[in-house]
Scaffold this active site. Structure first.
Site, PDB file in Angstrom:
ATOM      1  CE  LYS A 121      -1.570   1.920   3.644  1.00 47.44           C
ATOM      2  NZ  LYS A 121      -2.205   2.336   4.916  1.00 47.44           N
ATOM      3  N   PRO A 143       9.796  -5.323   2.745  1.00 40.68           N
ATOM      4  CG  PRO A 143      11.259  -3.624   2.119  1.00 40.68           C
ATOM      5  CD  PRO A 143      10.036  -4.350   1.657  1.00 40.68           C
ATOM      6  CB  ILE A 144       9.926  -5.790   8.695  1.00 40.91           C
ATOM      7  CG1 ILE A 144      10.091  -7.222   8.168  1.00 40.91           C
ATOM      8  CG2 ILE A 144       9.050  -5.768   9.943  1.00 40.91           C
ATOM      9  CD1 ILE A 144       8.824  -7.923   7.825  1.00 40.91           C
ATOM     10  CB  ALA A 145       9.015  -1.466  10.524  1.00 39.88           C
ATOM     11  CB  ALA A 146       8.666  -0.991   4.708  1.00 41.11           C
ATOM     12  CG  LEU A 164       5.979  -0.480   1.687  1.00 43.27           C
ATOM     13  CD1 LEU A 164       6.949  -1.493   1.098  1.00 43.27           C
ATOM     14  CD2 LEU A 164       5.574   0.542   0.624  1.00 43.27           C
ATOM     15  CB  SER A 198      -2.994  -4.060   7.087  1.00 37.08           C
ATOM     16  OG  SER A 198      -2.818  -3.490   8.369  1.00 37.08           O
ATOM     17  CG  ASP A 256      -3.523  -0.263   7.548  1.00 35.46           C
ATOM     18  OD1 ASP A 256      -3.783  -1.068   8.464  1.00 35.46           O
ATOM     19  OD2 ASP A 256      -2.385  -0.145   7.062  1.00 35.46           O
TER      20      ASP A 256
END
Length: 299
Positions: free
Chosen positions: A14, A100-103, A105, A109, A142
């Site tokens: 997202k 990627p993590i904590a990105a 995006l 969710s 979200d």
């Protein structure tokens, strides 16, 4: 295994093309206005009939989820099972973690939304779209938007959605500098000096690509400055994207650390993605809009 025993689908990234955020309310939530789109890249979720609910995580960014325990996928599927009156859904879920993590995006969710849609289809659960969106809230505000995975305006605290079918497909590049940007820390930095408002801009006069990019240039992401305060390395990614040949607009997505650039066409985006490729960075050319999320049978 028959074709009806397993389904797979895309959990797309997202992107917040704009994100206008107001000061925190008494209930602890922030009012916001966002125009979000989805990329034709993302994680891959597969669900298979099984004796009990389980989750396996693999892929290039799987290690980033180690030790997190109750993944958003499992929370969403337990909510689905409760709503359907079947207990925990008897499916084995495999998450191929490609984002990627904590990105910034919406990956968690999106993963939960894909798992909900796939499991409801696989088990022939009679669930209306509105009910699936309600269940997607288990993954956060979200969640419903990520379940839909099509261009939409979000308002309220992100739960009030309005589709935006006029938005054209946009060619872009996603760039993550290999740095996590924890959402909670970014919002705390924003609250220390709130400088935004949850205002919805007037729509562009024309919805062609050039006009939309010009219109977006006048908008903002109110979390960009606090994210830079928390993770200064994001600025290097922003600067690199701004310097990429043919880049028409550069902005951070969500709470970071991923930034995006918009380009006139696919060729320019691909060339920029190659130019931005460096050790420790993640760069992908993308089409931003409403990607194909239709479940596919796995043989």
């Amino acid at each position: 295994m028959s074709v009806s025993d397993a389904l797979s689908g895309l959990a797309p990234a997202k992107i917040n093309l704009l994100l206008h955020v107001g000061p925190v309310q008494a209930d602890g939530y922030h009012p916001l206005v966002s125009l979000a789109v989805f990329a034709d890249v993302g994680d891959r979720v597969t669900v298979r009939r099984a004796e009990a609910l389980s989750l396996t995580v693999e892929g290039p960014f799987a290690a980033g989820l180690d030790g997190q325990g109750d993944n958003l996928i499992l929370k969403a599927l337990r909510a689905l099972g409760a709503a359907a009156g079947i207990g925990d859904p008897p499916v084995a879920v495999t998450l191929d973690k490609r984002l990627p993590i904590a990105a910034g995006l919406g990956g968690g969710s999106a993963d939960a939304g894909a798992a909900l849609r796939l499991t409801a289809r696989l088990l022939d659960l009679d669930m209306a779209e509105a009910e699936l969106e309600r269940l997607a809230l288990a993954a956060g505000a979200d969640g419903p938007m990520c379940l839909r995975a099509r261009p939409a305006w979000a308002s309220g605290i992100g739960e009030a959605l309005e589709d935006e079918p006029r938005l054209p497909a946009l060619h872009g590049v996603l760039l993550n500098p290999g740095l996590p940007s924890p959402t909670g820390a970014v919002y705390r930095a924003y609250d220390a000096a709130p400088a935004g408002d949850a205002d919805r801009p007037q729509s562009p006069a024309d919805w062609n690509v050039a006009s939309v990019i010009d219109w977006l240039s006048a908008q903002r992401n109110d979390l960009e400055a606090p994210a830079l305060a928390v993770t200064p390395g994001i600025e290097e990614a922003l600067a690199a994207m701004r310097a990429a040949p043919g880049c028409r607009l550069t902005r951070m997505s969500g709470s970071g650390a991923t930034v995006f650039g918009l380009f006139d066409d696919r060729v320019a985006a691909i060339e920029a993605a190659f130019a931005l490729d460096r050790l420790g960075w993640w760069a992908r050319p993308v089409v931003l809009g409403a990607p194909d999320i239709e479940p596919r049978a796995v043989i």
